[in-house]
Structures are given as structure tokens and as C-alpha cells.
Design an enzyme around this catalytic site. Structure first.
Site, short mmCIF file in Angstrom:
data_model
loop_
_atom_site.label_atom_id
_atom_site.label_comp_id
_atom_site.label_asym_id
_atom_site.label_seq_id
_atom_site.Cartn_x
_atom_site.Cartn_y
_atom_site.Cartn_z
N ASN A 24 0.87 -1.19 0.00
CA ASN A 24 0.00 0.00 0.00
C ASN A 24 0.91 1.24 0.00
O ASN A 24 1.52 1.55 1.01
CB ASN A 24 -0.88 -0.05 1.26
CG ASN A 24 -1.72 1.20 1.43
OD1 ASN A 24 -1.80 2.04 0.53
ND2 ASN A 24 -2.34 1.32 2.59
N TRP A 25 0.99 1.89 -1.15
CA TRP A 25 1.93 3.01 -1.28
C TRP A 25 1.40 4.27 -0.60
O TRP A 25 2.12 5.26 -0.47
CB TRP A 25 2.20 3.30 -2.76
CG TRP A 25 2.94 2.19 -3.48
CD1 TRP A 25 3.32 0.98 -2.95
CD2 TRP A 25 3.37 2.19 -4.84
NE1 TRP A 25 3.97 0.24 -3.90
CE2 TRP A 25 4.02 0.95 -5.08
CE3 TRP A 25 3.29 3.11 -5.90
CZ2 TRP A 25 4.57 0.61 -6.31
CZ3 TRP A 25 3.83 2.77 -7.13
CH2 TRP A 25 4.48 1.54 -7.33
N LYS A 26 0.13 4.27 -0.23
CA LYS A 26 -0.50 5.44 0.39
C LYS A 26 -0.26 6.70 -0.46
O LYS A 26 -0.20 6.60 -1.68
CB LYS A 26 0.01 5.61 1.83
CG LYS A 26 -0.13 4.29 2.63
CD LYS A 26 0.06 4.44 4.10
CE LYS A 26 -0.11 3.08 4.77
NZ LYS A 26 -0.05 3.12 6.22
N GLY A 36 4.97 1.18 4.71
CA GLY A 36 6.31 1.77 4.57
C GLY A 36 7.32 0.91 3.84
O GLY A 36 8.03 1.38 2.94
N GLU A 63 -5.30 -5.22 10.54
CA GLU A 63 -4.26 -4.24 10.79
C GLU A 63 -4.55 -3.50 12.09
O GLU A 63 -5.36 -2.56 12.11
CB GLU A 63 -4.19 -3.23 9.65
CG GLU A 63 -3.94 -3.86 8.30
CD GLU A 63 -3.47 -2.83 7.28
OE1 GLU A 63 -2.31 -2.87 6.89
OE2 GLU A 63 -4.28 -1.96 6.92
N GLU A 68 -6.67 4.34 7.74
CA GLU A 68 -6.53 5.80 7.55
C GLU A 68 -7.81 6.39 6.96
O GLU A 68 -8.15 7.54 7.23
CB GLU A 68 -5.30 6.09 6.69
CG GLU A 68 -4.03 5.91 7.51
CD GLU A 68 -2.89 5.23 6.79
OE1 GLU A 68 -2.84 5.27 5.55
OE2 GLU A 68 -2.04 4.62 7.49
N SER A 74 3.47 -2.35 10.31
CA SER A 74 4.93 -2.40 10.48
C SER A 74 5.53 -3.76 10.11
O SER A 74 6.45 -4.24 10.76
CB SER A 74 5.32 -2.01 11.90
OG SER A 74 4.92 -0.67 12.16
N GLY A 96 2.52 2.00 10.81
CA GLY A 96 3.45 3.12 10.65
C GLY A 96 4.14 3.53 11.94
O GLY A 96 4.78 4.57 12.00
N HIS A 109 -9.49 0.97 4.71
CA HIS A 109 -8.17 1.07 5.35
C HIS A 109 -8.28 1.95 6.60
O HIS A 109 -9.07 2.91 6.62
CB HIS A 109 -7.14 1.64 4.37
CG HIS A 109 -5.77 1.61 4.96
ND1 HIS A 109 -5.30 2.63 5.76
CD2 HIS A 109 -4.80 0.68 4.92
CE1 HIS A 109 -4.08 2.31 6.17
NE2 HIS A 109 -3.76 1.13 5.68
P1 PGA Z 1 2.90 0.09 7.62
O1 PGA Z 1 1.44 0.28 6.99
O2 PGA Z 1 3.45 -1.20 7.06
O3 PGA Z 1 3.68 1.29 7.22
O4 PGA Z 1 2.71 -0.03 9.10
C1 PGA Z 1 0.56 -0.80 6.82
C2 PGA Z 1 -0.75 -0.33 6.23
O5 PGA Z 1 -1.24 0.76 6.59
O6 PGA Z 1 -1.35 -1.03 5.38
#
Ligand code: PGA
Length: 260
Positions: free
Chosen positions: A16-18, A244, A176, A106, A222, A182, A104
Site C-alpha cells: 500500500n503506497w498510500k 512503509g 491491521e 486511515e 509495520s 506506521g 483502510h
Molecule cells: P505500515 O502500513 O506497514 O507502514 O505499518 C501498513 C498499512 O497501513 O497497510
């Protein structure tokens, strides 16, 4: 090489490049991943990336014939019309997507999406021919208050509401824990496995055991090259949704290889 359990769910690693990369950087990242996982992606491991909407066309071109699939980080539930800023499943398919993330954390916690909206998106993705990943997970305070099972069960139950068993094989679930996204804090393999097993049990109750055994449940939060193998060695962890670490070719390729 991980010895997998009786039910052979093919591992699924997604990046997931966000809201990261630019056009040139995204194409370079995509090409690097292709070079790193040729012969693996789509064979022993399913691999997908979720770039920002505006780069999807170029990234799907860079990934064509690589066995790596492309998806939207979100999808709107209407097909077309006066919905400023939104993107439909039809549009995602038009630029080469086969997948979409729904709910997701976020989008739940920064943008404020509800379970009801996310449920509409999951159904619209499937109706539009995409494979949705329903993301679920508790906040730190919810875990500390002993509410993990309650919150995750609600996300799963409401997210899948009205979805018949014939449509369910299109779905992936990503667990998640929000406190692990993150932050560098990863759930221990045991903590993650406990929730994954609970989700699978819930799927068996909502549908049946056969379907529950078929659905892939990714872990996210993470995930890194050095913790991926241990997480994916757990019986009910079928892959990873990586943020990330999916932005660096070497790290993402190492995670994919850890899932083989
Ligand atoms: P992260 O993000 O690996 O940077 O913790 C995971 C995600 O939000 O899908």
C-alpha cells in the site's frame, strides 16, 4: 520456505503506497519489484500494489505481464455521476486494476468512513469486477480496554453484510491493528494469530467452515523484511499488507520471498 497448513491458501503480499511516490519514482519502484520477483509473483505468492489513483495507469503498464496485480487504495460505491473527487470500480478497471482496498484504517480514522460506507464499497467493488480487501483493526485504546474482538468482529460483520457466500471468494481480509500501522510497533506473531483465528472462526459462523478456510487474511502493521517470515509462519496469517516497507524495492522483495 514456510511449511503451510492443510488448507493451501496461496500467500498474498500487497504493498500500500498510500500518498507516496511521484510518477517517475512509482514506475521505477514497480520495475524494481518486477525484476526482484520474476518467477515468483502470481506463482508461489500473489503480489499486488496499491499506488495513488493518478499513477495507476502508468504503474499498471509497468507491471503488465509481470504477474503482479494493481489495485486502488479506495473505491467509491456509485458507478458514475456527480460525486466530485471519487473514483468508481469501472474507472479502476479501465486503468488496469483488479483489486481495491476498502476501509483502510486511515480512511476509517483520518477521513471518517463508517462501517456502512465501507460495506457499500466492498459490494460495489465485487459488482464492478474487482477483488476487494476489507481492512479491519482496533485502536490502541480499544485493545487496552479489552475490546479487540468486539471491534474487529464488528468491522468484519458489518463490512461483509449482505454479501452471499458465492461472492465471498473475491474477498481478502486484512487485519491491521491501528496501533501497529506506521509506528514500528508490530503485533507479536501470537497476538496477530489470535485475532486471525478469531476472524476465521467468525467467517465460519457467518458462512461455513469451507469458505472460512478458503478466505485469505493478511496481517498489516509495520511488517518488515525481518519480521515477515515469523508472522507468516502462523497458521491463520496468509500474507501481509505492507505500507512503509513496500516503498523500498529490496525490503518489499524480501517480504515477498519470506512468504514463498
Ligand atoms: P505500515 O502500513 O506497514 O507502514 O505499518 C501498513 C498499512 O497501513 O497497510
Amino acid at each position: 520456505m514456510i511449511i503451510r497448513r492443510a488448507f493451501m491458501r496461496k500467500p498474498f503480499i500487497a504493498g500500500n503506497w498510500k500518498m507516496n511516490t511521484d510518477m517517475a519514482g512509482g514506475v521505477e519502484l514497480a520495475r524494481g519489484i518486477v525484476a526482484g520477483v520474476s518467477g515468483i509473483a502470481g506463482h508461489s505468492v500473489d503480489v499486488a500494489v496499491y499506488p495513488p489513483f493518478i499513477y495507476l495507469s502508468e504503474i499498471s503498464k509497468a507491471l503488465s505481464s509481470s504477474g503482479i496485480s494493481v489495485g486502488g487504495q479506495d473505491v467509491y460505491f456509485e458507478e458514475k455521476g456527480a460525486f466530485t473527487g471519487e473514483i468508481s470500480a469501472v474507472m479502476l478497471k479501465d486503468v488496469g486494476c483488479v483489486r481495491a482496498l476498502c476501509g483502510h484504517s486511515e480512511r476509517r480514522h483520518v477521513i471518517g468512513e463508517s462501517d456502512e460506507l465501507i460495506n457499500k464499497k466492498v459490494k460495489a467493488a465485487i459488482n464492478g469486477g474487482l477483488l476487494p480487501t476489507l481492512c479491519v483493526g482496533e485502536l490502541l485504546e480499544e485493545r487496552q480496554a479489552g475490546k479487540t474482538e468486539e471491534v474487529v468482529s464488528r468491522h468484519v460483520t458489518k463490512g461483509l453484510e449482505g454479501l452471499c457466500s458465492e461472492r465471498m471468494p473475491a474477498v481478502t481480509i486484512a487485519y491491521e491493528p491501528v496501533w501497529a500501522i506506521g509506528t514500528g510497533l508490530t503485533a507479536t506473531p501470537e497476538q496477530a494469530q489470535e485475532v486471525h483465528a478469531m476472524i476465521r472462526g467468525l467467517l465460519a459462523k457467518l458462512y461455513d467452515q469451507g469458505l472460512a478456510d478458503e478466505i485469505r487474511i493478511q496481517y498489516g502493521g509495520s511488517v518488515k523484511a525481518d519480521n515477515a517470515a515469523e508472522l507468516m509462519g502462523q497458521a491463520d496469517i496468509d500474507g501481509a499488507l505492507v505500507g512503509g516497507a513496500s516503498l523500498k524495492v529490496d525490503d518489499f522483495v524480501a517480504i515477498i520471498k519470506a512468504a514463498e
